[in-house]
Design an enzyme around this catalytic site. Structure first.
Site, mmCIF file in Angstrom:
data_model
loop_
_atom_site.group_PDB
_atom_site.id
_atom_site.type_symbol
_atom_site.label_atom_id
_atom_site.label_comp_id
_atom_site.label_asym_id
_atom_site.label_seq_id
_atom_site.Cartn_x
_atom_site.Cartn_y
_atom_site.Cartn_z
ATOM 1 N N ALA A 1 -16.555 -1.976 -14.260
ATOM 2 C CA ALA A 1 -18.010 -1.944 -13.999
ATOM 3 C C ALA A 1 -18.722 -2.078 -15.343
ATOM 4 C CB ALA A 1 -18.417 -0.686 -13.237
ATOM 5 N N HIS B 1 -19.986 -1.147 -22.865
ATOM 6 C CA HIS B 1 -18.599 -1.629 -22.997
ATOM 7 C C HIS B 1 -18.558 -2.862 -23.906
ATOM 8 C CE1 HIS B 1 -18.490 0.223 -18.810
ATOM 9 N NE2 HIS B 1 -17.512 0.874 -19.419
ATOM 10 N N ASP C 1 -19.311 9.275 -24.710
ATOM 11 C CA ASP C 1 -18.408 10.333 -24.254
ATOM 12 C C ASP C 1 -17.889 11.067 -25.492
ATOM 13 O OD1 ASP C 1 -17.874 9.682 -21.152
ATOM 14 O OD2 ASP C 1 -18.113 7.825 -22.257
ATOM 15 N N LEU D 1 -26.685 3.728 -21.152
ATOM 16 C CA LEU D 1 -26.027 2.896 -20.148
ATOM 17 C C LEU D 1 -24.798 3.624 -19.619
ATOM 18 C CD1 LEU D 1 -26.143 -0.754 -21.519
ATOM 19 C CD2 LEU D 1 -27.823 0.530 -20.236
ATOM 20 N N SER D 2 -24.586 3.506 -18.308
ATOM 21 C CA SER D 2 -23.423 4.118 -17.672
ATOM 22 C C SER D 2 -23.089 3.324 -16.427
ATOM 23 C CB SER D 2 -23.758 5.563 -17.275
ATOM 24 O OG SER D 2 -22.829 6.028 -16.307
ATOM 25 N N SER D 3 -21.807 3.217 -16.124
ATOM 26 C CA SER D 3 -21.415 2.540 -14.877
ATOM 27 C C SER D 3 -21.991 3.277 -13.676
ATOM 28 C CB SER D 3 -19.895 2.485 -14.759
ATOM 29 O OG SER D 3 -19.349 1.820 -15.868
HETATM 30 P P1 AMP Z 1 -15.771 4.052 -18.969
HETATM 31 O O1 AMP Z 1 -15.572 2.707 -18.369
HETATM 32 O O2 AMP Z 1 -16.975 4.775 -18.441
HETATM 33 O O3 AMP Z 1 -14.527 4.888 -18.997
HETATM 34 O O4 AMP Z 1 -16.123 3.773 -20.486
HETATM 35 C C1 AMP Z 1 -15.253 3.032 -21.291
HETATM 36 C C2 AMP Z 1 -15.677 3.193 -22.723
HETATM 37 O O5 AMP Z 1 -17.009 2.695 -22.887
HETATM 38 C C3 AMP Z 1 -15.679 4.649 -23.175
HETATM 39 O O6 AMP Z 1 -15.134 4.738 -24.485
HETATM 40 C C4 AMP Z 1 -17.144 5.008 -23.140
HETATM 41 O O7 AMP Z 1 -17.498 6.015 -24.047
HETATM 42 C C5 AMP Z 1 -17.783 3.681 -23.544
HETATM 43 N N1 AMP Z 1 -19.175 3.646 -23.114
HETATM 44 C C6 AMP Z 1 -19.663 3.883 -21.870
HETATM 45 N N2 AMP Z 1 -21.010 3.827 -21.864
HETATM 46 C C7 AMP Z 1 -21.389 3.549 -23.141
HETATM 47 C C8 AMP Z 1 -22.660 3.382 -23.786
HETATM 48 N N3 AMP Z 1 -23.805 3.478 -23.122
HETATM 49 N N4 AMP Z 1 -22.651 3.111 -25.108
HETATM 50 C C9 AMP Z 1 -21.478 3.016 -25.797
HETATM 51 N N5 AMP Z 1 -20.262 3.170 -25.245
HETATM 52 C C10 AMP Z 1 -20.211 3.436 -23.940
#
Ligand code: AMP
Length: 271
Positions: free
Chosen positions: A23, A28, A141, A175-177
């Site tokens: 996502a 990312h 995170d 930003l977040s999935s």
């Molecule tokens: P996830 O897919 O949520 O497990 O995130 C994968 C990686 O992307 C992790 O190292 C998260 O910390 C990083 N990530 C997610 N959202 C952000 C963001 N808004 N800014 C920077 N890195 C992010």
């Protein structure tokens, strides 16, 4: 994946890994770009890791737009995509887990028991398969970064960990999935996380270092928005995640809250 990675690492080429749950968004992509800039070969993984979700959490509904994600990775010039099945990552009968003690009970680890055990376990597996020289994680995170740094130190893993800055929307929302779960009104409510962090930072920059006072100001700011429910707002040492009595440079201010059933997190580092 192991064979492909070994072939691409041949001749001492520097391989960077960006672990994700898919996502994909600009957050990312910023990690992929950092990897591209610092490495000869870039690998990304997409794996929605069941062991880091609690029983009442959103594992089943977590977004999985795989075709779109693959296209984005291709467009970013990623050399390898690793998207294993749950059965490959957790062979039948798997009973081995990696637990980073103490740190895993802090911040999100306290509200999500077992979460960081799942993270440490899957990241260990990804490192074993890919054997990257460097791996990229988001500061979004921050507790995860602390857990992974401890994991790498304690298990003597030959992987450099790079933490990349939080990517935000123009109004400050990280930003977040999980932002796709939010209606437009919830999206507006979600800004209270960033506003509460900004309030703490502003007071700190104005000379207030007492964390009890900083936290109550942040909590007060959070509760100005009636909808969201605060999980925690804490000021901790960024490495040990231990709460601090007095704020200082590089202290981590971390917040987590629920907008309806969507759990969101954010943080700032004081400077
Ligand atoms: P996830 O897919 O949520 O497990 O995130 C994968 C990686 O992307 C992790 O190292 C998260 O910390 C990083 N990530 C997610 N959202 C952000 C963001 N808004 N800014 C920077 N890195 C992010």
């Amino acid at each position: 994946m192991r064979a492909e990675c070994a072939a691409l690492r041949y001749g001492g080429r520097r391989l960077g890994l960006v672990p994700t749950m898919g996502a994909l968004h600009e957050g990312h992509l910023s990690l992929l770009r950092a990897a591209r800039a610092q490495c000869d070969v870039v690998a990304a993984s997409i794996f929605v890791n069941p062991t880091q979700f609690g029983p009442q959490e959103d594992l089943a509904k977590y977004p999985r737009p795989f075709a779109r994600d693959s296209e984005l990775l291709r467009a970013e010039g990623v050399d390898l995509l690793f998207a294993p099945s749950v059965e490959e990552m957790y062979p039948a009968g798997a009973v081995t887990f990696v637990s980073v003690e103490a740190l895993s009970e802090r911040l999100c680890g306290r509200s999500r028991p077992g979460h960081f055990r799942g993270v440490a376990t899957v990241v260990s597996k990804l490192f074993h398969v890919v054997q990257p020289e460097v791996a990229f994680f988001g500061q979004k995170d921050a507790a995860q970064v602390a857990v992974i740094r401890a994991l790498v130190r304690d298990l003597l893993l030959p992987v450099e960990i790079v933490a990349c800055p939080i990517v935000r929307e123009a109004d400050g929302l990280a930003l977040s999935s999980r932002n796709v779960y939010l209606s437009s009104d919830q999206r507006r409510q979600a800004l209270t996380l960033y506003r509460s962090l900004s309030r703490v930072r502003e007071l700190y920059e104005g000379g207030e270092w007492d964390t009890t006072r900083l936290i109550s100001a942040g909590v007060e700011e959070f509760s100005r928005e009636p909808g969201p429910r605060l999980d925690f707002l804490e000021i901790v040492d960024a490495e040990s995640l231990e709460p601090l009595k007095t704020a200082r440079r590089a202290a981590l201010v971390a917040v987590a809250g629920f907008v309806e059933s969507t759990r969101l997190i954010d943080n700032v580092v004081l400077s």
